[in-house]
Design an enzyme around this catalytic site. Structure first.
Site, PDB file in Angstrom:
ATOM      1  N   ARG A 126       3.071  62.601  -1.816  1.00 19.56           N
ATOM      2  CA  ARG A 126       2.491  62.565  -0.471  1.00 19.56           C
ATOM      3  C   ARG A 126       3.605  62.561   0.566  1.00 19.56           C
ATOM      4  NH1 ARG A 126      -2.361  58.563   0.452  1.00 19.56           N
ATOM      5  NH2 ARG A 126      -3.221  60.189  -0.863  1.00 19.56           N
ATOM      6  N   ASP A 153       9.379  65.093   3.126  1.00 20.16           N
ATOM      7  CA  ASP A 153       9.498  63.983   2.178  1.00 20.16           C
ATOM      8  C   ASP A 153      10.132  62.773   2.844  1.00 20.16           C
ATOM      9  OD1 ASP A 153       8.440  65.527   0.170  1.00 20.16           O
ATOM     10  OD2 ASP A 153      10.127  65.321  -1.202  1.00 20.16           O
ATOM     11  N   GLN A 195      18.754  49.936  -0.960  1.00 17.62           N
ATOM     12  CA  GLN A 195      18.748  48.638  -1.645  1.00 17.62           C
ATOM     13  C   GLN A 195      17.691  47.669  -1.105  1.00 17.62           C
ATOM     14  OE1 GLN A 195      22.925  47.468  -1.435  1.00 17.62           O
ATOM     15  NE2 GLN A 195      23.390  48.587  -3.309  1.00 17.62           N
ATOM     16  N   ASP A 236      30.338  51.580  -5.890  1.00 19.31           N
ATOM     17  CA  ASP A 236      29.962  51.734  -4.491  1.00 19.31           C
ATOM     18  C   ASP A 236      28.731  50.881  -4.169  1.00 19.31           C
ATOM     19  OD1 ASP A 236      32.091  53.314  -3.851  1.00 19.31           O
ATOM     20  OD2 ASP A 236      30.972  55.167  -3.595  1.00 19.31           O
ATOM     21  N   GLY A 237      27.842  50.684  -5.144  1.00 20.87           N
ATOM     22  CA  GLY A 237      26.664  49.851  -4.910  1.00 20.87           C
ATOM     23  C   GLY A 237      27.038  48.413  -4.577  1.00 20.87           C
ATOM     24  N   ALA A 249      26.890  60.405   0.713  1.00 23.75           N
ATOM     25  CA  ALA A 249      25.965  59.790  -0.245  1.00 23.75           C
ATOM     26  C   ALA A 249      24.645  60.567  -0.233  1.00 23.75           C
ATOM     27  CB  ALA A 249      25.785  58.312   0.100  1.00 23.75           C
ATOM     28  N   TYR A 250      23.539  59.887  -0.046  1.00 25.31           N
ATOM     29  CA  TYR A 250      22.241  60.543  -0.183  1.00 25.31           C
ATOM     30  C   TYR A 250      22.061  61.701   0.802  1.00 25.31           C
ATOM     31  CZ  TYR A 250      17.187  61.091  -0.640  1.00 25.31           C
ATOM     32  OH  TYR A 250      15.939  61.610  -0.839  1.00 25.31           O
ATOM     33  N   ALA A 251      22.565  61.543   2.022  1.00 24.27           N
ATOM     34  CA  ALA A 251      22.422  62.595   3.027  1.00 24.27           C
ATOM     35  C   ALA A 251      23.019  63.918   2.538  1.00 24.27           C
ATOM     36  CB  ALA A 251      23.087  62.171   4.339  1.00 24.27           C
TER      37      ALA A 251
END
Lengths: 312, 312, 312, 312
Positions: free
Chosen positions: D177, D196, D267, D92-93, D208-210
């Site tokens: 932080r 964050d 990326q 996928d990348g 994906a990340y979500a």
């Protein structure tokens, strides 16, 4: 460092190693799931054969239909157990039921699952021969799990009392009506909430309904209780984990939304109305779970929750 | 039943009631947030006035800028505390910092928040006069909170060791790169995970970063640690709560994703690479938190988390 | 860029500015919550006074008890509305009920809440005078919200059909028994799940029950439906958001766990058994919500969900 | 009803059925993951063989190391594609990277995963022969997926602009932080948050990340964007799904916490400071994903997210 340090399980081989000709458990009781079919009968026959090969005095629970009428079965009663080990053949549901009735007899319980691997019934049918033989020869681990006791008080009279190994829940009666209640811990108000209900769970129950409702995993050896609101109408509620020594009280508020239903392990149900109080505390007796030697709780978690699977 | 039964706090009035002319704490140390401005100076002057009115020997921390140069201040050092009570004026951040350095001195700490109500600094500026007077007269509750100790081992050498009152985290170094690590409890593998990181928190820290990451609330008197994955790539991970007596180890896996950063209370940071081991265990010393009499943890939760607000 | 671009609301002042002597809505209908008490009566009197001051022909719903018998009320029926604007005095519950019955009449609806601010009834009693006057003078925004239609099929016969503005849910009948069902979207299997149930919601309903169950906020102008499982037994389920043009079908599986109850906005209920199919699709008619000019959905969210409050 | 109705994929067999002697795509371009090793070389040789068997003019991307130097390769450039189909061999990348650079050329893309099944690269190595042959013969489905475009403005100057197929994130720079920022939609304030960070994702990126951050699954054919806060310090925040036509703006607040890092598909990275504005909107070009005929998004979800696995 071995797994026996990470949980209350203790591998017992050393204790009994001296006299391996005597079974570790002289009297074995068998509790079976009703209507278990041929799958059950096969496990049962296996179990009986191993027991007899080890010179173990075995008996089937009173009232249970004999899975193989060709094998005459001695009987025992849950009320007067007089057995040194109970083997439950069924699933986690059969285990929960057995645990609730056996906990005051202080008798060890081993669970054989007929379906897929359970959190409580963690011996697979194909492993019965190997694992039971080892257990009768003294190679096993034993783990204590505590239960919860729930009392329903109405006008200062106790109208019901029961125990649960997994959880005691208070939920709405009708699918489209929330409950609204105050919750206190040792007499201190925690909150007043409107929700679909609340789950109060033991560490054992933290992998059952409480997990579906968003609760954390609680390690089996932690002396703690999880309190998980189900679909609460306040978005900032979070599951709470408290010491098991506290008294948790649930009091429906006045009005149409107050009432609901209390369930013990999802198996016993009782209405709870405005004016009633549900009091939940740790039960005085534990159950004693027997596992094959080398039992690993986190391996079971990885397996049951799919942690070992490829991730997205 | 009173709140003092639900937590390790103990109201102390009775203990000291006999000799009310002697302050409950004879020597008071003051730790202040740097750059606290006029708001700090005002609280400070109030505090000094009350201390002097009660005949208390007070001192300001070495190296801190005197908030009111008109009041000559005796000084004390964190290394040799020799104080009976430390008052921290600042916020939860100043409290965390003070707690980490004071825990081995077994000295009680009272927190005055300059901003909004904190979980640790729970005395408001307007309450300083009333509450401090009461505390010096012996009316207060005291609560012990445990800390975590983290050690970073590299090639069998300890390269860093520090304590944390809230949490020890292991997180990705770059915002767009996950970490990947194995986590063990007492030497038993829990899982290997890819995530933004993991938070290991005390009950105290369960209302801080771990809560943002989806962790449960852990009651302050529970001897337990929360383990919360941050944005894990396995959807079935859930927060885990374990007894605080266990050893938690985190080992980055080989490869580009392995490394990350360890943080103690979000205040001290240290890289952790493949081959290193982060070991987390309960620290041997507790801190002693002083609260005004009648402190109620659940009331604080309702207030801070907005539970008392109208719901949607 | 103004808020009117972010949602389907349109400020209408310009449209009607020319003839300010004519009310923007010539015929007004009033729907009231039963048993609203003196609080309702006061709002009602206010409303009537403003309507009369603007020369508006107003009428009270047939069958509703006149909140102030001293004011003779003309009546109208929901079946033959013949009104240009309906004002609902009550809460979100009264609005939901009104919306379902009025949607096919294409008549705008304005909600006045008697209790606390609602997502639908967003005019407060103290604002009635100011806002209603402005609205009658043409200063308002209008927003379309779509509804869902649910059909229950049994043996190819439609046994029930109803609409919902918030959500259609399928839930377990008894508090301690899960449902188990297959869900399809346009005939493609999504999953087979065991859970407490599922909520299928509109954007409007995404701030109601679906939100309690863990669903996302869906912007009111998005043509999408949320599908949220309630306490699912598969930990990797997540809420799904799909285009509102799809057909969602829910089919209980065979066996004791299959059946449950379908609810429309939590107000209408119907059993659903194995063999039945619940089909959910977008309803052909929208409702038209009237807001005071300057209505801001995100401001309402901040207010209702406590986002503006201090954070922990 | 078939799956082709539930998503923008369209099975194309009919379109090209007449002249089966001509390949559906006359010119094929190959993009490969760097350092793919022998596993890549094998897929590559397979691919080339099938292309030549179908009389397809194939070429390898400029600059890529030839996986099999024994096969002389014609080359093509991403800048002047002039290919009718691009096959990406990698994961996928590699697909994300290719999609971002190819989207403005309107060329279809097919993904072959070298590792485990991907959401984008959904052809397995063992299926290359069968699926590619079918695709060249015109049996495939095509699906459009939109991208996001992000612009960073500083002092009214655009300092960076890039596109993303999955997501644009704004995250803290240092692991310990938080960031603090205002978020607006079409100029209307949504909220000011400490967290964050935040993920703004397409339907493609919703898996994906979500998803790790707690976001919902968004159906690939829904014209919507997900906005998911990462570990927010306000417990009542929930993911928001809005129409993709809106402009989302992120503005760090003043002070030490303001700044952070913007990432495109994880990326490309760029700092964002107080005073800067990150503007996110739908990109003008889509990508065209080619799937083997019969592609089923929900089957892929069940497989990748473990929905078909046994539940706890």
């Amino acid at each position: 460092m071995t797994q026996s340090d990470t949980s209350p399980t203790l591998d017992r081989k050393a204790n009994t190693g001296e006299r391996s000709d005597q079974p570790a458990f002289a009297r074995l009781g068998i509790i079976i799931k009703p209507d278990g079919g041929e799958r059950l009968a096969e496990v049962y026959r296996n179990l009986v054969a191993i027991a007899e090969a080890h010179g173990v005095d075995w008996a089937l629970e009173d009232g249970a239909e004999n899975p193989d009428p060709n094998i005459p079965a001695r009987r025992f009663s849950r009320d007067r157990v007089e057995r040194d080990l109970i083997v439950v053949i069924g699933g986690d549901g059969t285990m929960l039921n057995a645990a609730r009735s056996l906990c005051q007899h202080d008798v060890p319980i081993l669970g054989v699952n007929l379906g897929r691997l359970g959190f409580l019934a963690d011996v697979k049918p194909v492993e019965v021969e190997r694992h039971l033989a080892a257990i009768l020869e003294g190679r096993y681990s034993e783990e204590r799990r505590f239960l919860l006791q729930g009392s329903l008080m109405r006008n200062d009279v106790r109208i019901m009392e029961a125990v649960a190994l997994n959880d005691i829940t208070f939920k709405m009666r009708d699918p489209a009506r929330m409950v609204e209640f105050e919750m206190c811990i040792d007499g201190t108000l925690v909150n007043q909430q409107r929700s679909d209900g609340v789950v109060v769970c033991t560490p054992t129950g933290s992998t059952a309904y409480a997990l579906s409702a968003g609760g954390p995993l609680i390690a089996p050896d932690l002396h703690a209780v999880g309190i998980v609101s189900i679909c609460p109408h306040t978005l900032s509620y979070r599951p709470i984990v408290v010491d098991a020594r506290h008294l948790i009280e649930i009091c429906p508020v006045e009005g149409s939304r107050g009432g609901g239903v209390v369930s013990f392990d999802g198996q016993l149900n009782q209405p709870l109305e405005y004016g009633d109080v549900l009091s939940i505390s740790k039960y005085e007796h534990d159950i004693r779970l027997i596992h094959p030697a080398g039992h690993d709780h986190y391996s079971l978690l990885r397996n049951k929750l799919g942690w070992s699977e490829q991730t997205f």
